[in-house]
Every structure is written in structure tokens, then in C-alpha cells.
Write an enzyme that holds these catalytic residues in place. Structure first.
Site, PDB file in Angstrom:
ATOM      1  N   GLU A  10     -17.080 -21.224  56.460  1.00 36.02           N
ATOM      2  CA  GLU A  10     -17.773 -21.353  57.743  1.00 36.02           C
ATOM      3  C   GLU A  10     -18.966 -20.428  57.884  1.00 36.02           C
ATOM      4  O   GLU A  10     -19.811 -20.648  58.754  1.00 36.02           O
ATOM      5  CB  GLU A  10     -16.780 -21.089  58.879  1.00 36.02           C
ATOM      6  CG  GLU A  10     -15.614 -22.082  58.891  1.00 36.02           C
ATOM      7  CD  GLU A  10     -14.562 -21.723  59.919  1.00 36.02           C
ATOM      8  OE1 GLU A  10     -14.723 -20.660  60.578  1.00 36.02           O
ATOM      9  OE2 GLU A  10     -13.598 -22.494  60.085  1.00 36.02           O
ATOM     10  N   SER A  13     -19.213 -25.568  44.940  1.00 34.26           N
ATOM     11  CA  SER A  13     -20.431 -25.050  45.552  1.00 34.26           C
ATOM     12  C   SER A  13     -21.407 -24.719  44.434  1.00 34.26           C
ATOM     13  O   SER A  13     -21.222 -25.126  43.290  1.00 34.26           O
ATOM     14  CB  SER A  13     -20.111 -23.804  46.381  1.00 34.26           C
ATOM     15  OG  SER A  13     -21.271 -23.273  46.991  1.00 34.26           O
ATOM     16  N   ASP A  24     -23.339 -21.227  42.572  1.00 33.86           N
ATOM     17  CA  ASP A  24     -22.752 -20.021  41.985  1.00 33.86           C
ATOM     18  C   ASP A  24     -22.540 -18.904  43.001  1.00 33.86           C
ATOM     19  O   ASP A  24     -21.749 -17.994  42.763  1.00 33.86           O
ATOM     20  CB  ASP A  24     -23.637 -19.541  40.837  1.00 33.86           C
ATOM     21  CG  ASP A  24     -23.742 -20.583  39.739  1.00 33.86           C
ATOM     22  OD1 ASP A  24     -22.725 -20.833  39.071  1.00 33.86           O
ATOM     23  OD2 ASP A  24     -24.821 -21.163  39.568  1.00 33.86           O
ATOM     24  N   SER A  28     -27.410 -26.121  43.889  1.00 34.67           N
ATOM     25  CA  SER A  28     -28.704 -26.492  43.308  1.00 34.67           C
ATOM     26  C   SER A  28     -28.767 -26.159  41.824  1.00 34.67           C
ATOM     27  O   SER A  28     -29.235 -26.951  41.018  1.00 34.67           O
ATOM     28  CB  SER A  28     -29.837 -25.763  44.039  1.00 34.67           C
ATOM     29  OG  SER A  28     -29.839 -26.084  45.411  1.00 34.67           O
ATOM     30  N   ARG A  51     -34.604 -26.032  49.316  1.00 34.03           N
ATOM     31  CA  ARG A  51     -33.207 -26.355  48.993  1.00 34.03           C
ATOM     32  C   ARG A  51     -32.885 -27.826  49.216  1.00 34.03           C
ATOM     33  O   ARG A  51     -32.063 -28.414  48.492  1.00 34.03           O
ATOM     34  CB  ARG A  51     -32.281 -25.480  49.835  1.00 34.03           C
ATOM     35  CG  ARG A  51     -30.809 -25.826  49.705  1.00 34.03           C
ATOM     36  CD  ARG A  51     -29.941 -24.853  50.472  1.00 34.03           C
ATOM     37  NE  ARG A  51     -30.005 -23.535  49.855  1.00 34.03           N
ATOM     38  CZ  ARG A  51     -29.294 -23.188  48.808  1.00 34.03           C
ATOM     39  NH1 ARG A  51     -28.472 -24.059  48.243  1.00 34.03           N
ATOM     40  NH2 ARG A  51     -29.378 -21.985  48.307  1.00 34.03           N
ATOM     41  N   ARG A  93     -35.871 -27.761  43.201  1.00 34.62           N
ATOM     42  CA  ARG A  93     -36.445 -26.639  43.951  1.00 34.62           C
ATOM     43  C   ARG A  93     -36.943 -25.548  43.005  1.00 34.62           C
ATOM     44  O   ARG A  93     -37.954 -24.888  43.263  1.00 34.62           O
ATOM     45  CB  ARG A  93     -35.413 -26.039  44.919  1.00 34.62           C
ATOM     46  CG  ARG A  93     -34.204 -25.436  44.238  1.00 34.62           C
ATOM     47  CD  ARG A  93     -33.263 -24.773  45.219  1.00 34.62           C
ATOM     48  NE  ARG A  93     -33.468 -23.335  45.285  1.00 34.62           N
ATOM     49  CZ  ARG A  93     -32.489 -22.466  45.520  1.00 34.62           C
ATOM     50  NH1 ARG A  93     -31.256 -22.883  45.719  1.00 34.62           N
ATOM     51  NH2 ARG A  93     -32.753 -21.189  45.578  1.00 34.62           N
ATOM     52  N   ASP A 129     -26.380 -12.776  40.330  1.00 38.03           N
ATOM     53  CA  ASP A 129     -25.789 -14.113  40.438  1.00 38.03           C
ATOM     54  C   ASP A 129     -26.514 -14.953  41.486  1.00 38.03           C
ATOM     55  O   ASP A 129     -25.904 -15.754  42.196  1.00 38.03           O
ATOM     56  CB  ASP A 129     -24.301 -14.019  40.778  1.00 38.03           C
ATOM     57  CG  ASP A 129     -23.495 -13.359  39.687  1.00 38.03           C
ATOM     58  OD1 ASP A 129     -24.066 -13.081  38.618  1.00 38.03           O
ATOM     59  OD2 ASP A 129     -22.294 -13.101  39.898  1.00 38.03           O
ATOM     60  N   GLY A 130     -27.821 -14.745  41.603  1.00 35.73           N
ATOM     61  CA  GLY A 130     -28.606 -15.475  42.587  1.00 35.73           C
ATOM     62  C   GLY A 130     -28.587 -14.869  43.968  1.00 35.73           C
ATOM     63  O   GLY A 130     -29.314 -15.338  44.846  1.00 35.73           O
TER      64      GLY A 130
END
Length: 563
Positions: free
Chosen positions: A191, A215, A217, A248, A321, A327, A540-541
Site C-alpha cells: 500500500e 514487482s 527490483d 520496468s 514509467r 523508459r 538496487d535502483g
């Protein structure tokens, strides 16, 4: 009828290890099949008077499960069993092969007793399931464990990842596969930012045999750090982790698919491949990297640490995104148009063995203090979630005050040290000791290599094979190779040369481009100290506080559902 007979090694028709039966087509009673189950295959042959009867052989390595059910009623005394396969088959509209769903359904009507027919259908379904579990697609030389069966799975879905279609992808492609494989699961819709991190930090993990992330990463980054913040982190981090691509970049999903030695796959084909591996339930080791920030916060990373061009593209492409994985291409073109150079200092602890380069690559001998040139570039991390650092209020607003305080000074042994603010406290993350890392306020050991260049376009440390679905960054990497693959690009590279490296990375060909500005090293630990007052660093982004950072590999610390 005996229902506890061991399958598939039961005796039937006097043959050990073979199950044989004759059944009708589920839709047409006039069509009959002979069905033979061995330890490795299900063979189906149509029964007819004509010679040369068609025969189909289904490899149990490709089978995820088999289900039995009674007839629909209305006087139908028959029962049914259905086996589900996901073999590699040639694509319909393009070249190559990919996993595609097939099912084989048969009607059992040996007697007029519906219960007896159902028992026979269940016996076959159980035999096929048991045999298929023994035929998971294991890679030679890899040590696996298996998840407990039936595997109780918590699946965490970020409904906003990627194009915002993760939940629809789950219900459309994965949910049915889990039902076919009889995998019970609980679906949790995240959430808000750090919801998953908070959940796994407090959850009773004894209820779950695996945690699966649907999802990009970024959500797995939350889960891993939540596990490492627990009092029982040593046991918690052994919980098998699975990944289903819904973002993505989907770097780990692409890497897991690559490690299975399967042909390249993208989009829903990649999702199907990862879902198949989840159903098979093989578990291998995965390295984690411990990362220390200037604020004394400690994070655990499974994918990458980036500074400069890569981090810029990852963060700045967030505005695109809605277009999905493209992207990163858009962000790359925008950043190439105004290429930046960053000042900073880099040092690392090299591994003792020389990196193995693809055939055709050339590496010259250099003194230990000089980094060895290779041909590589870096690229774009994947899914981005807002910064979790307590020192930043926004992912786009950098703590320039903090970075200015973290001044860099020379030490006598050509290493470097950083003044760490004493007012900042230790993070809550636990974990085993980082024996290779000195304090950030201490010089690096003499065994480390200090990079002479101080002007960089990018620095990328990565520990998986892919940085996105279409960016094969480290062709030789494995999830548990115990190595940080360090790449950096020095100032002076032209925009066309940098773009060529990115394009070559799509097929892993960048290692043979011979770019003189690009360096590749295999390392165990590293330290990066930016001098430029502003910039971006991602883990990790995830964007973290800007400033000095160091990292160390911890081989095989986590467990990953893979193939």
C-alpha cells in the site's frame, strides 16, 4: 482399489516403474488413447486400427502439476485428470523458442462407479505429480535444495510498479499456473513505500516456505532489508525468495532466467519462465552485498550500486514509467544529450584470480596499482521506489549539505579517508561482520587498488548478469559467484561511443568493443567517495544519500528460487 500404492515406481502390468492405462479424450468418447508414465516422460498414443499411430512424448521436466476431478454430473460416471506442461516451443510470430502452456486431459471411465473412477484419476494425477517433482530442470554442477511441498507462499505485489499492471499480470498469467501446481499462496498488495519492509520485519515467517515478489527490483530490496533488520536475521534470510517480473527493469528476473540456461525471453514470456521456476521450487544460493553510507546506515543489496550516468538515467527516467521498459532508452538519450562528468575517488579489493574474458577480448598486463582496461560499459538499473534514506525528503532533492561536510583528504599511503559526521547514528540493519571493510573514516588497506583517475562518467558495481531485461551486463556472472563486478567509464568518452556500448550490451557484446575509457574488474570490496557536490547514488535502483559509500560481498548469504 488401492490408493496408497507408491507412484511412479508402482508395479502395473508386471512392469516396475511404468504406469499404463487406456483412456478416452476428455471431449470425445470415441477417441481413445494409451497413456504410459515413466520416471521421465508421459507418452500419449492414439489408439486406432491404422498403422503409424501418432505418438506424443511430454517430458516431465516441463510439467508443473496434475489435477484430478470428478465428472460434471448429469449421469456422467467418468472422472478426469489433467497434466500441465510448459515446454519450449517455437514462437508463432518470431524466431526462437519460449515456454508455452500445454495441457493433456483424459477421461477415466473404467467402471460404472464414479468414486472408483475418481480414485483412479487421482492415482494417475498423484503419480504424474510425484514423477515431475523428481524431474526439475537442474543445471549440472549446481547444488540445489527444494522448497517444502506443498509450498506455502506469500506473494507481495506492488500494484504501481512498471506500467501499473503487476496485479493484472499476476491474475492473468501466474495465478492459474500456481493453481495447476497446487501451490497455496497468500496475496499481499503493498500500500505504500516500505510496506513490504515493515511486514517481513515483523511477520511470523514460520507460516511461509517462500516469499515471492511480483514487482520490479525495488520491492525485493525492501524485503531483503526487512529480513536483515530482524533479531533472527540469520534464520530469516534463509527464507527462499522468488521473483516474478512486474516492473520496468526486472533485472533479477532476467538474471534468474539467464542462469537457467534458457533462451532469451522478455515481457510475458519472462514472467511465464519465472512462474515455471517458482512452481518447480528449486532453491540456490544468492550473494548479498553489504553497503555502508556516510550516515553510518547499512543496507543490503542484491543487484547493484551505481553512481553517475547509470544512476542519473535510473532516477531521471522515472517520469517515463508509464511507457514501461523503454523508459531507460528514453532516459539514456536525454542524458547523452547533456553528458556529465563527475569527480570522485574509487578504490577496490581485487579478487586474486584474473577475470575470464570472452574470446576476442584483449587485456594487457598492468602493475597492481593500475586498473586493468577491458571493454565494457554500464547501463541502467531497473525499478525505482522513493529513497528510504532518513536524510532525504525526496528522491529528487539531494542532501548537498551532507555531501559538503563529507570532505575527502589524502592519506600517506595513497588511500583516502572520509570525515564522518559524529551526530548521525548507526542504522538498525543487522548482519554478519564486514571483515574486509575499514571504517569510512579510515584509509583503505594497502592490499586495495586505488584508481588514479578522478573524472568519471559512471561507476557501476553489479552482482547479477542483467541490469534490465534487455541489458546483459555481465555475461559470466552467477547469483552466487562471490564477486562484485565493477565497471567504470572515465571522462573523455564520446557520446556515440557510450551509446554504442549500451546498444552492444543488449546481447552482451560490449565486452569485446575495445573501448579505452571503460574498465572492468572483479572485486570483493570497494569504496567510492564523490568529490562533485551534487549527484545521485542508487542501490538496487533505490536512491540513497549522496556521499561516500563502501561495499563488501557476502557469498551465498540469501536463498533464491531459480532453475
Amino acid at each position: 482399489m488401492e490408493t496408497s500404492e507408491p507412484d511412479p515406481s508402482c508395479r502395473l502390468n508386471g512392469v516396475l516403474g511404468v504406469l499404463y492405462g487406456e483412456f478416452t479424450d476428455a471431449l470425445n468418447d470415441r477417441v481413445r488413447y494409451s497413456v504410459t508414465l515413466t520416471r521421465s516422460a508421459l507418452t500419449v498414443q492414439r489408439i486406432s486400427a491404422s498403422p503409424g499411430r501418432a505418438k506424443a512424448v511430454f517430458n516431465l521436466t516441463d510439467c508443473v502439476g496434475c489435477r484430478a476431478q470428478g465428472g460434471p454430473g448429469g449421469g456422467d460416471v467418468g472422472a478426469y485428470f489433467t497434466a500441465y506442461f510448459y515446454p519450449f516451443r517455437r514462437r508463432w510470430m518470431s524466431a526462437g523458442v519460449a515456454r508455452q502452456r500445454l495441457e493433456q486431459r483424459f477421461r477415466v471411465a473404467l467402471v460404472q462407479d464414479p468414486l472408483a473412477n475418481l480414485q483412479e484419476a487421482e492415482r494417475w494425477a498423484r503419480a504424474i505429480r510425484d514423477a515431475s517433482e523428481l524431474q526439475a530442470p537442474r543445471r549440472e554442477g549446481v547444488v540445489y535444495t527444494e522448497v517444502r511441498r506443498p509450498c506455502r507462499v506469500m506473494i507481495l505485489v506492488n500494484p504501481h510498479s512498471g506500467r501499473g499492471q503487476a496485479l493484472q499480470l499476476f491474475t492473468g498469467s501466474v495465478q492459474g499456473m500456481l493453481t495447476e501446481a497446487a501451490v497455496p499462496y497468500t496475496l499481499v498488495i503493498t500500500e505504500h513505500q516500505n510496506h513490504a519492509r515493515e511486514l517481513v520485519r515483523k511477520a511470523d515467517l514460520s507460516q511461509w516456505d517462500a516469499l515471492v515478489i511480483m514487482s520490479g527490483d525495488g520491492l525485493l530490496f525492501e524485503v531483503i532489508n526487512g529480513l536483515m533488520e530482524r533479531e533472527d536475521w540469520q534464520e530469516a534470510i534463509q527464507t527462499p525468495l522468488g521473483i516474478l517480473p512486474g516492473g520496468s527493469g526486472n533485472a533479477l528476473a532476467a538474471s534468474v532466467h539467464h542462469y537457467s540456461q534458457s533462451p532469451p525471453a522478455w515481457n510475458e514470456e519472462l514472467l511465464l519462465s519465472c512462474g515455471f521456476m517458482l512452481c518447480k521450487g528449486l532453491v540456490g544460493s544468492m550473494d548479498l552485498v553489504s553497503i555502508h553510507l556516510a550516515s553510518r546506515q547499512r543496507l543490503f543489496s542484491f543487484l547493484s550500486l551505481a553512481w553517475g550516468f547509470v544512476a542519473d538515467v535510473d532516477v531521471e527516467s522515472e517520469k517515463y514509467r508509464h511507457v514501461g521498459a523503454i523508459r531507460f532508452l528514453m532516459g539514456t538519450l536525454v542524458r547523452l544529450a547533456s553528458l556529465r562528468v563527475y569527480q570522485g575517488r574509487l578504490a577496490y579489493l581485487p579478487v586474486t584470480e584474473a577475470p575470464k574474458l570472452p574470446k576476442g577480448s584483449i587485456r594487457a598486463h598492468h602493475p597492481p596499482s593500475t586498473p586493468q582496461r577491458s571493454s565494457l560499459c554500464s547501463s541502467l538499473p531497473c525499478q525505482l521506489i522513493p529513497n528510504t534514506s532518513p536524510n532525504q525528503n525526496s528522491r529528487h532533492n539531494h542532501n548537498s549539505t551532507n555531501s559538503n561536510r563529507n570532505t575527502i583528504t589524502n592519506s600517506s599511503n595513497n588511500a583516502f579517508t572520509t570525515k564522518i559526521p559524529e551526530t548521525q547514528c548507526e542504522g538498525k540493519t543487522r548482519g554478519q561482520e564486514d571483515s574486509l571493510l575499514p571504517g569510512l573514516d579510515q584509509p583503505v588497506p594497502e592490499s586495495w587498488t586505488v584508481v588514479r583517475e578522478e573524472d568519471f562518467v559512471l561507476v557501476l558495481a553489479i552482482y547479477q548478469s542483467h541490469l534490465a531485461e534487455d541489458l546483459w551486463t555481465v555475461p559470466g556472472a552467477m547469483a552466487d559467484d562471490g564477486v562484485i563486478h565493477l565497471f567504470y567509464v572515465t571522462a573523455g568518452i564520446s557520446r556515440p561511443a557510450l551509446l554504442r556500448l549500451f546498444l552492444a550490451m543488449e546481447k552482451g557484446g560490449h565486452l569485446a568493443c575495445g573501448c579505452p575509457h571503460l574498465v572492468y574488474e572483479k572485486v570483493k570490496a570497494l569504496r567510492l567517495e564523490p568529490v562533485s557536490p551534487q549527484g545521485m547514488i542508487t542501490v538496487d535502483g533505490e536512491m540513497v544519500e549522496y556521499g561516500p559509500v563502501q561495499a563488501q560481498i557476502h557469498p551465498g548469504l540469501a536463498r533464491l528460487i531459480c532453475g
